[in-house]
Structure formats: structure tokens, C-alpha cells
Design a protein around this motif. Structure first.
Motif, short mmCIF file in Angstrom:
data_model
loop_
_atom_site.label_atom_id
_atom_site.label_comp_id
_atom_site.label_asym_id
_atom_site.label_seq_id
_atom_site.Cartn_x
_atom_site.Cartn_y
_atom_site.Cartn_z
N ASP A 15 33.23 46.73 50.19
CA ASP A 15 32.69 46.29 51.71
C ASP A 15 31.14 46.24 51.91
OD1 ASP A 15 35.43 45.83 52.56
OD2 ASP A 15 35.50 47.84 53.55
N THR A 16 30.65 47.17 51.42
CA THR A 16 29.21 47.23 51.34
C THR A 16 28.69 46.07 50.62
OG1 THR A 16 29.26 49.65 51.39
CG2 THR A 16 27.11 48.50 50.65
N ALA A 17 28.99 45.78 49.30
CA ALA A 17 28.53 44.60 48.60
C ALA A 17 28.96 43.29 49.64
CB ALA A 17 29.32 44.40 47.32
N ALA A 18 29.84 43.33 50.05
CA ALA A 18 30.34 42.02 50.98
C ALA A 18 29.27 42.10 51.95
CB ALA A 18 31.64 42.02 51.42
N ARG A 19 28.92 43.04 52.58
CA ARG A 19 28.04 42.81 53.78
C ARG A 19 26.52 42.52 53.24
NH1 ARG A 19 29.10 47.52 55.41
NH2 ARG A 19 27.38 48.54 54.27
N LEU A 20 26.16 43.04 52.14
CA LEU A 20 24.89 42.77 51.54
C LEU A 20 24.62 41.40 51.27
CD1 LEU A 20 24.29 45.76 49.30
CD2 LEU A 20 22.98 45.09 51.48
N LEU A 21 25.87 40.72 50.52
CA LEU A 21 25.70 39.26 50.39
C LEU A 21 25.71 38.50 51.63
CD1 LEU A 21 28.39 39.01 47.69
CD2 LEU A 21 26.08 38.77 47.34
N GLN A 22 26.54 38.95 52.73
CA GLN A 22 26.30 38.27 54.08
C GLN A 22 25.10 38.03 54.55
OE1 GLN A 22 29.73 40.26 55.67
NE2 GLN A 22 31.25 38.74 55.27
N GLN A 23 24.59 39.25 54.41
CA GLN A 23 22.99 39.32 54.94
C GLN A 23 21.93 38.78 54.19
OE1 GLN A 23 22.69 43.65 55.24
NE2 GLN A 23 24.19 43.93 57.16
N VAL A 120 36.57 29.58 39.71
CA VAL A 120 37.37 30.46 40.42
C VAL A 120 37.36 31.78 39.33
CG1 VAL A 120 39.12 31.66 41.45
CG2 VAL A 120 38.62 29.21 41.94
N PRO A 121 36.83 32.88 39.40
CA PRO A 121 36.68 33.88 38.34
C PRO A 121 38.07 34.68 38.50
CG PRO A 121 35.31 34.59 40.32
CD PRO A 121 35.86 33.06 40.74
N ALA A 122 38.21 35.20 37.12
CA ALA A 122 39.39 36.03 37.11
C ALA A 122 39.34 37.47 37.51
CB ALA A 122 39.95 35.70 35.61
N HIS A 123 38.14 37.86 37.52
CA HIS A 123 37.83 39.61 37.60
C HIS A 123 38.40 39.88 38.89
CE1 HIS A 123 36.15 43.35 37.48
NE2 HIS A 123 35.86 43.16 36.46
N PRO A 124 39.38 40.77 38.93
CA PRO A 124 40.07 41.27 40.36
C PRO A 124 38.80 41.82 41.20
CG PRO A 124 40.49 43.00 38.34
CD PRO A 124 39.97 41.81 37.77
N VAL A 125 37.74 42.41 40.79
CA VAL A 125 36.82 43.28 41.59
C VAL A 125 36.03 41.87 42.15
CG1 VAL A 125 34.70 44.60 41.79
CG2 VAL A 125 36.73 45.13 40.52
N LEU A 126 35.77 40.82 41.49
CA LEU A 126 34.86 39.83 42.16
C LEU A 126 35.88 38.99 43.00
CD1 LEU A 126 32.39 38.20 42.58
CD2 LEU A 126 32.89 36.99 40.18
N LEU A 127 37.29 38.90 42.76
CA LEU A 127 38.05 37.95 43.58
C LEU A 127 38.26 39.01 44.97
CD1 LEU A 127 40.56 36.89 41.40
CD2 LEU A 127 39.11 35.42 42.52
N ASP A 128 38.39 40.18 44.78
CA ASP A 128 38.35 41.06 46.00
C ASP A 128 37.23 40.87 46.78
OD1 ASP A 128 39.18 42.77 47.95
OD2 ASP A 128 38.66 44.61 46.48
N LEU A 129 35.81 41.14 46.22
CA LEU A 129 34.70 40.88 46.96
C LEU A 129 34.44 39.45 47.59
CD1 LEU A 129 31.83 41.70 47.58
CD2 LEU A 129 31.00 40.85 45.36
N LEU A 130 34.89 38.27 47.00
CA LEU A 130 34.74 36.95 47.48
C LEU A 130 35.62 36.83 48.73
CD1 LEU A 130 34.85 35.00 44.17
CD2 LEU A 130 32.80 35.44 45.62
N HIS A 131 36.85 37.47 48.62
CA HIS A 131 37.74 37.29 49.61
C HIS A 131 37.32 38.07 50.87
CE1 HIS A 131 41.07 34.84 48.13
NE2 HIS A 131 40.96 35.50 46.88
N THR A 132 36.76 39.48 50.57
CA THR A 132 36.28 40.23 51.42
C THR A 132 35.22 39.72 52.41
OG1 THR A 132 37.03 42.17 50.42
CG2 THR A 132 35.32 42.47 52.19
N ALA A 133 34.23 38.81 51.85
CA ALA A 133 32.97 38.46 52.23
C ALA A 133 33.28 37.09 52.79
CB ALA A 133 31.96 38.25 51.04
#
Length: 328
Positions: A15-23, A120-133
Motif C-alpha cells: 500500500d505504501t509503494a502504491a501511494r508513493l507511485l500515485q504521488q 503484463v508482468p508475471a511477478h505476483p508482488v508487482l501485479l498486486d502493486l499495479l492493481h492496488t495503485a
């Protein structure tokens, strides 16, 4: 700038990473290929920060990572059926499609070109981040321009600490080299950067011939003469020449080989890599990084066979080092 260390297995850190990207901040993220330096692709100012942090030329295009194939029409136009076929076969995964960019896409991302690389990357963490952001991210490899691509979070932190907002740790990269780039903008489908998805695999899906030019003038990530380089000199030897090199080498040389017959000639600090192309690729950058941090003054490496199966690995090595003698 204080670069945060975030853990990909913690929802609060994602969530923190997603917020930083959005900012509009830069966040290094894990992919299945290598770690990427991500910025919100819809924010040209944030994307420009990637070029500054990496020291990358502004006319060198970036790849945009999407959470889903459904977002393709937001980033590309005149999308051919071949794109949908390849997306269905290989996404999420290490295949980048070069398409005609959507008019709304900033030229900052594409280096002023009218094409754009998407995957579209396959890494689950990045996919989670992309969907969250809820965004797509421009994300070239998270390293200074032309240097070794990182495959662990610590490598990113050691080279970009203080230049970016955060590093999101998703563990070691499973693939270890950059994605295949396939050009779908012309009459002939062609692979412009070899990678984990081979031209033969692409041709099998499309049921047509796929070109694999050894050299081309299309500006895409990785298509520069010198790239993927360790800090220490990297000398490349064919298997035939490696035998003599092992016998005659002076002190201060670390060797990397894959042929089992050379195992008895290795010294402490040398590294034996897999004779399998996938296993070799996964360990390549980490091996060079490890030796770069060690006491050796130079790195000598046995080149793999010059066959289709090794094309992606050889592409990286021949840009990263200097061939001694002929390729054998």
C-alpha cells in the motif's frame, strides 16, 4: 532522500509503494525478469525522474507494465490480432509487445517515438502493486544506465539509495534477464531484443515466420553496443580459448565457466554456472554482481554456445564484455 525498504509480502508495504507511485515518486519493484525502476506512466514528470535517477538518455524509450491486458487500448492504437494472440499465450510473462502508441501517451515514455513497449508482468508482488495503485508503470531496469541489471533488492538499494523513494523487496528474480521485445508494428513480426520467450515460441503461436535480425536500428531498450556491464573489466572467451586462459591466468582474475570439464581448473572465488540456458540466465547478473564486489581485478567468462537456445544470454554478454580471440 531517505530510500525506504519495503517488503512485498506485507500488504501495508505494498500500500505504501502504491501511494508513493500515485504521488509521483520512484519505487524500485520486483519483476520476474529483473528489478525495475517504476514511475506512474500517466505522470510525465514522474517518468522523467527515471531518466534522472538512472542517468539514462531522454530519447531512450521505456517499457510500460500493465496490470491487465484489458488496459492495452489505453496505451496503444491499431492493435493487431497478433498482439492479442501473444498476450493470451504469454501474459502475464516476460514478453514486451511493441505497438503504435495511443495519442494520449506522453512522448517522455517513448523517447519521442510513435511506438510503445507494453507488457503484463508475471511477478505476483508487482501485479498486486499495479492493481492496488490502479495504474500502469514505466519501469526500466533499476540500475545506473548501462550497468548490471539488478536481480535482488539489495543490489538496487546499494546503487540507487538516496535517489529514489523506496525499494519493494519481492525476493530474487526467477528469470534473471530482461523480457523479449517483439515488434508488431510492421508487416513482418520481428524480435528486436531476444529474451526468455524465443522467436520459435512466438512463431508457433502466430503460425508465421518471425524475423530475428542480429542488428537493427530500431530504438528499443537494450539496443546499445555497450550495456549490462559490471564495474570491472569482463573478458569473454570461447570454450576452446577458455582452457588455455585457465592455465595461463595471473592472480587477480575470477573465472566463470559452465563446462564441467573445467571444474578441476577452478580456484577459490571462481564460479561454475549451469549448462542449461534458463539456469544460466537466472544466475548471470547475480554472479557478475558478486564478482564485482569481490577482490578480483578482472572477470574472465566462458561464452556459451552460439545457438538459438543461448541467444538471449549471448546478447547480454556480448554487450557487457569484450571477446578475446574469436568465438570458436
Amino acid at each position: 532522500m531517505n530510500t525506504l525498504k519495503l517488503q512485498g509480502d506485507l500488504a501495508t508495504d505494498v500500500d505504501t509503494a502504491a501511494r508513493l507511485l500515485q504521488q509521483g515518486e520512484l519505487v524500485a519493484v520486483p519483476t520476474e525478469t529483473v528489478y525495475g525502476l517504476a514511475a506512474n506512466a500517466a505522470d510525465p514528470e514522474a517518468v522523467n525522474g527515471i531518466f534522472v535517477a538512472k542517468g539514462r538518455p531522454a530519447d531512450h524509450p521505456l517499457i510500460v507494465h500493465l496490470p491487465s491486458v484489458d488496459q492495452l487500448p489505453q496505451w496503444a492504437i491499431d492493435i493487431p490480432e497478433t498482439a492479442r494472440q501473444l498476450a493470451q499465450a504469454f501474459w502475464p510473462g516476460p514478453l514486451t509487445l511493441l505497438l503504435h502508441k495511443h495519442p494520449d501517451v506522453s512522448p517522455v515514455i517513448t523517447g519521442g517515438l510513435d511506438t510503445i513497449g507494453l507488457r503484463v508482468p508475471a511477478h505476483p508482488v508487482l501485479l498486486d502493486l499495479l492493481h492496488t495503485a490502479g495504474i500502469g508503470v514505466a519501469a526500466p531496469s533499476a540500475n545506473p544506465y548501462k550497468k548490471l541489471s539488478p536481480t535482488t533488492a539489495i543490489q538496487v538499494f546499494e546503487t540507487l539509495q538516496g535517489k529514489i523513494a523506496a525499494v519493494l523487496d519481492g525476493g530474487p528474480c526467477e528469470v534473471g534477464i530482461e523480457s523479449t521485445i517483439v515488434d508488431l508494428t510492421g508487416v513482418q513480426v520481428q524480435v528486436l531484443r531476444p529474451g526468455p520467450i524465443s522467436a520459435r515460441q512466438i512463431a508457433d503461436v502466430l503460425q508465421q515466420t518471425v524475423a530475428t535480425p542480429e542488428q537493427h536500428q530500431v530504438v528499443v531498450p537494450g539496443n546499445v553496443e555497450e550495456h549490462y556491464q559490471p564495474g570491472k573489466p569482463l573478458q569473454l572467451f570461447s570454450s576452446v580459448h577458455m582452457e588455455q586462459a585457465l592455465q595461463l591466468r595471473p592472480d587477480g582474475i575470477a573465472c566463470v565457466v559452465h563446462s564441467p570439464e573445467y571444474s578441476d581448473s577452478l580456484r577459490p572465488g571462481d564460479i561454475m554456472l549451469s549448462a542449461d540456458p534458463e539456469g544460466y540466465a537466472q544466475a548471470l547478473y547475480q554472479t557478475l554482481y558478486q564478482l564485482d564486489q569481490g577482490p578480483a581485478e578482472e572477470i574472465w567468462l566462458e561464452l556459451p554456445p552460439m545457438t538459438d537456445a543461448w541467444q538471449a544470454v549471448n546478447d547480454r554478454l556480448l554487450r557487457a564484455g569484450k571477446v578475446v580471440g574469436d568465438r570458436g
